[in-house]
Write a protein that holds these residues in place. Structure first.
Motif, PDB file in Angstrom:
ATOM      1  N   MET A 326      34.432  66.773 105.851  1.00 32.31           N
ATOM      2  CA  MET A 326      33.025  66.337 105.997  1.00 32.31           C
ATOM      3  C   MET A 326      32.811  65.021 105.251  1.00 32.31           C
ATOM      4  O   MET A 326      32.047  64.169 105.674  1.00 32.31           O
ATOM      5  N   ASP A 327      33.498  64.862 104.118  1.00 30.97           N
ATOM      6  CA  ASP A 327      33.283  63.671 103.283  1.00 30.97           C
ATOM      7  C   ASP A 327      34.333  62.583 103.455  1.00 30.97           C
ATOM      8  O   ASP A 327      34.171  61.485 102.944  1.00 30.97           O
ATOM      9  N   HIS A 328      35.444  62.921 104.103  1.00 35.37           N
ATOM     10  CA  HIS A 328      36.527  61.936 104.208  1.00 35.37           C
ATOM     11  C   HIS A 328      37.032  61.867 105.637  1.00 35.37           C
ATOM     12  O   HIS A 328      37.106  62.892 106.306  1.00 35.37           O
ATOM     13  N   ASP A 329      37.421  60.673 106.077  1.00 37.53           N
ATOM     14  CA  ASP A 329      38.072  60.554 107.382  1.00 37.53           C
ATOM     15  C   ASP A 329      39.583  60.561 107.145  1.00 37.53           C
ATOM     16  O   ASP A 329      40.159  59.557 106.702  1.00 37.53           O
ATOM     17  N   ILE A 330      40.215  61.716 107.420  1.00 34.76           N
ATOM     18  CA  ILE A 330      41.645  61.815 107.093  1.00 34.76           C
ATOM     19  C   ILE A 330      42.496  60.894 107.964  1.00 34.76           C
ATOM     20  O   ILE A 330      43.595  60.523 107.581  1.00 34.76           O
ATOM     21  N   ARG A 331      41.968  60.518 109.149  1.00 30.75           N
ATOM     22  CA  ARG A 331      42.734  59.577 109.991  1.00 30.75           C
ATOM     23  C   ARG A 331      42.917  58.260 109.237  1.00 30.75           C
ATOM     24  O   ARG A 331      43.996  57.688 109.200  1.00 30.75           O
ATOM     25  N   LEU A 332      41.814  57.794 108.591  1.00 25.90           N
ATOM     26  CA  LEU A 332      41.900  56.526 107.851  1.00 25.90           C
ATOM     27  C   LEU A 332      42.742  56.678 106.595  1.00 25.90           C
ATOM     28  O   LEU A 332      43.512  55.790 106.231  1.00 25.90           O
ATOM     29  N   GLN A 333      42.617  57.829 105.940  1.00 27.18           N
ATOM     30  CA  GLN A 333      43.373  58.021 104.698  1.00 27.18           C
ATOM     31  C   GLN A 333      44.886  58.051 104.954  1.00 27.18           C
ATOM     32  O   GLN A 333      45.661  57.432 104.241  1.00 27.18           O
ATOM     33  N   ARG A 334      45.265  58.805 106.015  1.00 27.56           N
ATOM     34  CA  ARG A 334      46.703  58.854 106.320  1.00 27.56           C
ATOM     35  C   ARG A 334      47.187  57.489 106.827  1.00 27.56           C
ATOM     36  O   ARG A 334      48.299  57.065 106.515  1.00 27.56           O
ATOM     37  N   SER A 336      46.135  54.651 105.890  1.00 25.03           N
ATOM     38  CA  SER A 336      46.296  53.719 104.772  1.00 25.03           C
ATOM     39  C   SER A 336      47.644  53.945 104.089  1.00 25.03           C
ATOM     40  O   SER A 336      48.266  52.996 103.609  1.00 25.03           O
ATOM     41  N   ALA A 337      48.140  55.201 104.078  1.00 22.62           N
ATOM     42  CA  ALA A 337      49.474  55.465 103.512  1.00 22.62           C
ATOM     43  C   ALA A 337      50.535  54.752 104.350  1.00 22.62           C
ATOM     44  O   ALA A 337      51.501  54.191 103.832  1.00 22.62           O
ATOM     45  N   ILE A 338      50.328  54.752 105.663  1.00 21.78           N
ATOM     46  CA  ILE A 338      51.275  54.112 106.583  1.00 21.78           C
ATOM     47  C   ILE A 338      51.262  52.586 106.386  1.00 21.78           C
ATOM     48  O   ILE A 338      52.306  51.952 106.267  1.00 21.78           O
ATOM     49  N   TYR A 339      50.056  51.998 106.352  1.00 23.20           N
ATOM     50  CA  TYR A 339      49.985  50.536 106.203  1.00 23.20           C
ATOM     51  C   TYR A 339      50.533  50.093 104.839  1.00 23.20           C
ATOM     52  O   TYR A 339      51.132  49.022 104.719  1.00 23.20           O
ATOM     53  N   ALA A 340      50.332  50.929 103.807  1.00 22.68           N
ATOM     54  CA  ALA A 340      50.868  50.571 102.482  1.00 22.68           C
ATOM     55  C   ALA A 340      52.391  50.561 102.537  1.00 22.68           C
ATOM     56  O   ALA A 340      53.038  49.691 101.934  1.00 22.68           O
ATOM     57  N   GLU A 341      52.969  51.503 103.281  1.00 25.74           N
ATOM     58  CA  GLU A 341      54.436  51.532 103.390  1.00 25.74           C
ATOM     59  C   GLU A 341      54.937  50.285 104.137  1.00 25.74           C
ATOM     60  O   GLU A 341      55.940  49.693 103.761  1.00 25.74           O
ATOM     61  N   ASP A 342      54.196  49.895 105.187  1.00 24.77           N
ATOM     62  CA  ASP A 342      54.557  48.673 105.926  1.00 24.77           C
ATOM     63  C   ASP A 342      54.534  47.465 104.979  1.00 24.77           C
ATOM     64  O   ASP A 342      55.485  46.697 104.909  1.00 24.77           O
ATOM     65  N   GLU A 343      53.448  47.335 104.212  1.00 22.34           N
ATOM     66  CA  GLU A 343      53.298  46.202 103.282  1.00 22.34           C
ATOM     67  C   GLU A 343      54.416  46.174 102.247  1.00 22.34           C
ATOM     68  O   GLU A 343      54.830  45.110 101.785  1.00 22.34           O
ATOM     69  N   SER A 344      54.895  47.369 101.857  1.00 24.72           N
ATOM     70  CA  SER A 344      55.882  47.435 100.774  1.00 24.72           C
ATOM     71  C   SER A 344      57.295  47.054 101.239  1.00 24.72           C
ATOM     72  O   SER A 344      58.181  46.871 100.430  1.00 24.72           O
ATOM     73  N   LYS A 345      57.487  46.941 102.540  1.00 22.09           N
ATOM     74  CA  LYS A 345      58.827  46.666 103.048  1.00 22.09           C
ATOM     75  C   LYS A 345      59.143  45.169 102.985  1.00 22.09           C
ATOM     76  O   LYS A 345      58.270  44.337 103.276  1.00 22.09           O
ATOM     77  N   VAL A 346      60.396  44.854 102.655  1.00 23.15           N
ATOM     78  CA  VAL A 346      60.813  43.451 102.648  1.00 23.15           C
ATOM     79  C   VAL A 346      60.860  42.957 104.098  1.00 23.15           C
ATOM     80  O   VAL A 346      60.414  41.866 104.419  1.00 23.15           O
ATOM     81  N   LEU A 347      61.402  43.804 104.993  1.00 24.34           N
ATOM     82  CA  LEU A 347      61.497  43.435 106.407  1.00 24.34           C
ATOM     83  C   LEU A 347      60.363  44.110 107.173  1.00 24.34           C
ATOM     84  O   LEU A 347      60.189  45.331 107.075  1.00 24.34           O
ATOM     85  N   ARG A 348      59.626  43.320 107.950  1.00 23.04           N
ATOM     86  CA  ARG A 348      58.474  43.899 108.655  1.00 23.04           C
ATOM     87  C   ARG A 348      58.515  43.629 110.162  1.00 23.04           C
ATOM     88  O   ARG A 348      57.535  43.862 110.861  1.00 23.04           O
TER      89      ARG A 348
END
Ligand code: SF4
Length: 388
Positions: A326-334, A336-348
């Motif tokens: 009700m208080d969180h959009d889990i689609r956005l939260q999950r 954001s974990a994916i995009y953070a992993e993308d950002e953390s990679k040397v090769l993109r």
């Protein structure tokens, strides 16, 4: 038990496979290889009390090793390979002008929907198998050859975010020389149950790395787990191949986010334009496809994911309690974990993955070659009955 429903996308084709996987692991004659989809790492931790939106890649690998799998591979590797194959397909269709728009093929829920409701557009679908099917095919050919192993002894297990992948793995056309590419599929929830059954203390596991040759991947591969990710990954590679120029800003934000239908226009330095459209949820897919079918607008590339938000919220993912939702959009939260992993990679960018270069040199020759067609591509059929 097996419960087959009249769900047109196969998402409700529910069959539990935990016992089958334990049996394979305990069979001394079998060599059991596991791979995990991009979306699993962004949600598995929730089953063990880890906050929503936390990526648990390294602990997940450690848990799989302790469960007894002989190799722990990453489906992200073949997500990169999909970009090479599908990107090349897109470039050749842009050149010939045939079968445009090219439509993505990595979501079996969407594929089955298209086979039922848009049979007139099946030639538009990419012929690429979905990434875990490609990996299964390569495990039983390239990898088996490298290990001097009889592919009949290998059992390929995929950890996937949905039950539609179980239906997909049983498709007759997703096999080679009489061997199914993927033998067993477990959902994220089933994997969590296995980890609990084995008494593994997930939270205190060390961070471990995937095995090679299918363990290395780029940021472009991990974003396959979220709506817009396949389109973004493809555009990163297609831009560089077509323009011969280095792409400086790799983030295509127009295809990110939760709007039902997203559009992106990519201008190439040579004056060429690629019109893409991204739809998630099958209602939105219908809207996008009807525009194409009626000839209202011309597109070159369409990404469709059956689940709203993409695979991060697939039907096999952990269930988050309704009060939290009700208080969180889990689609956005999950996501954001994916995009953070993308950002953390040397090769993109997929074409920069050194193991991708190596597999073409050693085995596949070139994207869309005869060898890659044998192992990595498939075809589709018009379907009438919902349960088939
Ligand atoms: Fe499965 Fe949904 Fe991902 Fe499609 S979008 S592959 S149905 S989890």
């Amino acid at each position: 038990g097996q419960c087959i429903t009249a769900c047109p996308v196969g998402a409700l084709y529910e069959k539990e496979n935990i016992k089958d996987v334990w049996k394979a692991i305990y069979d001394k004659e079998k060599y059991v290889v596991v791979q995990t989809a991009p979306a699993i790492r962004a949600a598995l931790g929730e089953e063990f009390g880890i906050p929503v939106g936390t990526s648990v890649t390294g602990k997940m690998v450690a848990a799989l090793r302790r469960l007894g799998f002989d190799k722990v591979f990453d489906t992200d590797f073949t997500a990169d390979l999909t970009i090479m194959e599908e990107g090349t397909e897109l470039i050749s269709r842009l050149t010939s002008g045939e079968n445009l728009p090219l439509m993505t093929s990595c979501c079996p829920g969407w594929i089955k929907f298209a086979e039922h409701f848009y049979p007139d557009m099946l030639d538009n679908l990419s012929t690429c198998k979905s990434p875990h099917e490609m990996e299964g095919a390569l495990i039983k050919s390239y990898f088996a050859e490298k290990m001097a192993m009889d592919p009949k002894k290998i059992v390929t297990v995929s950890i996937m975010p949905c039950t539609a992948k179980k239906f997909e793995s049983a498709r007759g056309e997703l096999s080679n020389d009489g061997l199914q590419d993927v033998d067993l599929v477990l959902t994220t929830r089933e994997l969590a149950r296995m980890i609990k059954e084995a008494g593994i203390d997930f939270e205190n596991l060390p961070v471990e790395e995937f095995d090679n040759p299918f363990g290395e991947s780029t940021g472009a591969a991990v974003i396959f787990g979220v709506t817009g990710g396949v389109a973004e990954a493809a555009l990163r590679t297609v831009f560089e191949i077509l323009s011969g120029k280095e792409l400086e800003t790799v983030n295509y934000t127009a295809v990110r986010g939760l709007e039902g239908v997203k559009e992106a226009v990519i201008e190439l330095p040579n004056g060429m334009t690629i019109n893409s459209i991204v739809a998630h949820g099958l209602g939105n897919a219908r809207k996008a496809l009807d525009v194409v079918r009626n000839g209202e607008k011309q597109y070159h590339f369409i990404e469709v994911m059956a689940c709203p938000g993409g695979c991060v919220t697939g039907g096999g993912q952990p269930i988050v309690d309704s009060e939290y939702r009700m208080d969180h959009d889990i689609r956005l939260q999950r996501a954001s974990a994916i995009y953070a992993e993308d950002e953390s990679k040397v090769l993109r960018k997929s074409h920069k993955n050194p193991y991708i270069t190596k597999i073409y040199e050693e085995f596949l020759e070139a994207p869309n070659s005869e060898v890659s067609h044998k192992h990595l591509h498939t075809h589709y059929v018009k379907r009438e009955k919902f349960w088939k």
